[in-house]
Design a protein around this motif. Structure first.
Motif, short mmCIF file in Angstrom:
data_model
loop_
_atom_site.label_atom_id
_atom_site.label_comp_id
_atom_site.label_asym_id
_atom_site.label_seq_id
_atom_site.Cartn_x
_atom_site.Cartn_y
_atom_site.Cartn_z
N THR A 63 0.84 -1.20 0.00
CA THR A 63 0.00 0.00 0.00
C THR A 63 0.87 1.24 0.00
O THR A 63 1.99 1.24 0.50
N GLU A 64 0.32 2.29 -0.57
CA GLU A 64 0.97 3.59 -0.51
C GLU A 64 0.21 4.42 0.53
O GLU A 64 -0.90 4.85 0.30
N GLY A 65 0.81 4.59 1.66
CA GLY A 65 0.14 5.28 2.75
C GLY A 65 -0.69 4.32 3.57
O GLY A 65 -0.79 3.12 3.26
N PRO A 66 -1.32 4.81 4.63
CA PRO A 66 -2.11 3.95 5.53
C PRO A 66 -3.29 3.30 4.81
O PRO A 66 -3.93 3.92 3.95
N ALA A 67 -3.57 2.06 5.15
CA ALA A 67 -4.74 1.37 4.60
C ALA A 67 -6.01 1.97 5.20
O ALA A 67 -6.01 2.56 6.28
N THR A 68 -7.13 1.80 4.48
CA THR A 68 -8.41 2.35 4.91
C THR A 68 -9.46 1.25 4.95
O THR A 68 -9.28 0.16 4.39
N GLN A 180 -1.95 -3.02 8.71
CA GLN A 180 -2.82 -2.33 7.76
C GLN A 180 -4.27 -2.32 8.24
O GLN A 180 -4.98 -1.32 8.10
N CYS A 181 -4.71 -3.43 8.82
CA CYS A 181 -6.08 -3.47 9.36
C CYS A 181 -6.23 -2.49 10.53
O CYS A 181 -7.27 -1.83 10.67
N CYS A 182 -5.19 -2.37 11.37
CA CYS A 182 -5.23 -1.41 12.47
C CYS A 182 -5.35 0.01 11.92
O CYS A 182 -6.10 0.84 12.46
N GLU A 183 -4.60 0.31 10.86
CA GLU A 183 -4.68 1.64 10.26
C GLU A 183 -6.08 1.92 9.73
O GLU A 183 -6.59 3.05 9.83
N ALA A 184 -6.70 0.88 9.17
CA ALA A 184 -8.05 1.05 8.64
C ALA A 184 -9.04 1.43 9.74
O ALA A 184 -9.90 2.30 9.57
N VAL A 185 -8.92 0.77 10.90
CA VAL A 185 -9.81 1.10 12.03
C VAL A 185 -9.51 2.49 12.56
O VAL A 185 -10.41 3.26 12.90
N ALA A 186 -8.22 2.84 12.61
CA ALA A 186 -7.82 4.16 13.12
C ALA A 186 -8.46 5.29 12.31
O ALA A 186 -8.88 6.31 12.86
N GLY A 187 -8.52 5.12 11.00
CA GLY A 187 -9.04 6.19 10.14
C GLY A 187 -10.51 6.08 9.82
O GLY A 187 -11.04 6.85 9.02
N MET A 188 -11.20 5.15 10.46
CA MET A 188 -12.60 4.88 10.12
C MET A 188 -13.58 5.66 10.97
O MET A 188 -13.45 5.73 12.20
N ASP A 189 -14.57 6.24 10.35
CA ASP A 189 -15.73 6.81 11.04
C ASP A 189 -16.94 6.65 10.12
O ASP A 189 -17.14 7.44 9.20
N LEU A 190 -17.71 5.62 10.37
CA LEU A 190 -18.86 5.31 9.53
C LEU A 190 -20.15 5.95 10.04
O LEU A 190 -21.21 5.76 9.44
N ARG A 191 -20.05 6.70 11.12
CA ARG A 191 -21.27 7.27 11.72
C ARG A 191 -22.03 8.23 10.82
O ARG A 191 -23.27 8.17 10.77
N PRO A 192 -21.35 9.16 10.11
CA PRO A 192 -22.12 10.13 9.32
C PRO A 192 -23.04 9.49 8.29
O PRO A 192 -24.13 10.01 8.02
N GLU A 193 -22.63 8.38 7.70
CA GLU A 193 -23.43 7.75 6.65
C GLU A 193 -24.24 6.56 7.16
O GLU A 193 -24.87 5.86 6.37
N LEU A 194 -24.23 6.35 8.46
CA LEU A 194 -24.98 5.22 9.02
C LEU A 194 -26.46 5.28 8.65
O LEU A 194 -27.06 4.26 8.30
#
Length: 388
Positions: A63-68, A180-194
């Motif tokens: 990956t290039e940069g943190p995973a999402t 990479q999975c940890c990075e994905a959780v770190a950058g995740m916020d699914l609340r606005p589109e819930l």
């Protein structure tokens, strides 16, 4: 199985022409986390268990940069395309649940029903996840195994063989894939589109889950309900984070009920069965279901409860009276006792139950009636004791 990093490793079980269920596991586990659920689900679903990047036999992409979380969701879409699956039910625990929510938000056309177990749409602080990623990259999976697994089960969980197997699975994870999975959780916020999710949802929490506390699932459920979504929220007792392992029967029951709700006959059968026999009895029956008994339980739900007990020709009081008479006459003691309770729930009075048992004495024989009276009295005494 595939070692190609572009296609997630996976296992497929169940009939080829059945509806597909895609199952995602927790961070640090592999597809075997769902071993207890598969034998039951695969009786009537095509079950696809995938392994996150770097987990199990899945490769870890560069990956290039943190995973999402979008990267992880795209991994699943790529797998679905590879398998020729246009849309599916999605079931996920922890990060698997996060991926399922992302798919439901961003690709609703690929999603039917969603079951999210011990998960959340947002799990701060980001710094903690990034620190975890840096730790495994520097020191390997052994640096985290004890701390992480201490949150997976409550103290009552005593299956040391299963615990040891999960420990080995954790230690076998590729540190880069885990990071990479940890990075994905770190950058995740699914609340606005819930609120945009249109798929029916089941949210399951473990009552002792410190990793994703029940209040996170409860808050998500409230947000979804406020948006008009079809959502069910349940808390599983004596369960920490990996509830699908610690309380496998309860989680299996909830997931199966949620998936089966797409079938109107099964859904009606489950509803009527619960109304007549009570939640406690139905829960016990479903949680004892195995691959050997699953088809029989389905037969009962669909045809006895979904087809016959829902017919409008006679009411439930009369059905209970008929059922008591037949079961007593045939000597089915266990079913008879269960249906004495059901008759009370359906509105028969004690006097009416007595009249039914007197009536069968004439047509089925006094010994049959005498035995039925004795069984019914035991049930009535128990009911009275429970009420006092």
């Amino acid at each position: 199985m595939h070692d190609d990093a572009q296609i997630l490793a996976h296992a497929v079980d169940g009939p080829e022409d059945a509806p597909v269920v895609v199952m995602g596991s927790s961070l640090g586990t592999d597809r075997h986390m769902w071993d207890a659920q598969v034998p039951v689900l695969a009786r009537r679903y095509r079950v696809v268990r995938y392994e996150l990047r770097g987990h199990g036999r899945s490769g870890t992409p560069r990956t290039e940069g943190p995973a999402t979380i979008a990267d992880l969701g795209s991994d699943v879409l790529r797998l679905m395309d590879h398998l020729g699956v246009a849309s599916a039910h999605h079931v996920g625990l922890s990060i698997g649940g996060m991926v399922a929510l992302w798919l439901a938000q961003r690709h609703p056309e690929r999603v039917e029903r969603v079951a999210v177990v011990c998960s959340a749409p947002y799990l701060p602080p980001a710094e903690g996840w990034l620190t975890r990623a840096a730790t495994v990259r520097r020191e390997g999976m052994g640096a985290l195994v004890d701390a992480v697994m201490s949150r997976w089960f409550t103290e009552t969980y005593d299956d040391e063989r299963r615990r040891a197997a999960l420990r080995q699975s954790f230690l076998a994870v590729d540190p880069e894939g885990y990071a990479q999975c940890c990075e994905a959780v770190a950058g995740m916020d699914l609340r606005p589109e819930l609120p945009s999710i249109s798929a029916p949802l089941l949210l399951v929490a473990g009552d002792s889950d410190a990793a994703t506390p029940p209040e996170l699932s409860a808050a998500a459920a409230e947000t979804l309900r406020a948006a008009g979504a079809e959502v069910r929220y349940e808390v599983v007792a004596d369960a920490a984070h990996i509830s699908a392992v610690q309380q496998a029967p309860a989680v299996t029951r909830l997931v199966l009920e949620h998936l089966d709700a797409q079938d109107p006959v099964r859904a009606a059968g489950t509803r009527v069965r619960r109304e007549v026999l009570g939640d406690a009895h139905v829960n016990r029956a479903q949680e004892r279901t195995t691959s050997f008994t699953a088809d029989f339980q389905d037969l009962i739900t669909r045809y006895a409860w979904g087809d016959v007990w829902t017919r409008p020709g006679i009411d439930r009081r009369m059905r209970s009276a008929i059922t008591l008479a037949v079961l007593a006459t045939l000597g089915h003691d266990g079913e008879f006792a269960m249906h004495v309770r059901a008759a009370l729930r359906n509105g028969l009075t004690v006097d009416e139950i007595r009249e039914v048992l007197l009536h069968i004495g004439v047509y089925a024989g006094v010994p049959v009636s005498n035995h039925a009276f004795a069984l019914a009295q035991q049930v009535l005494d128990d009911v009275e004791s429970e009420r006092s």
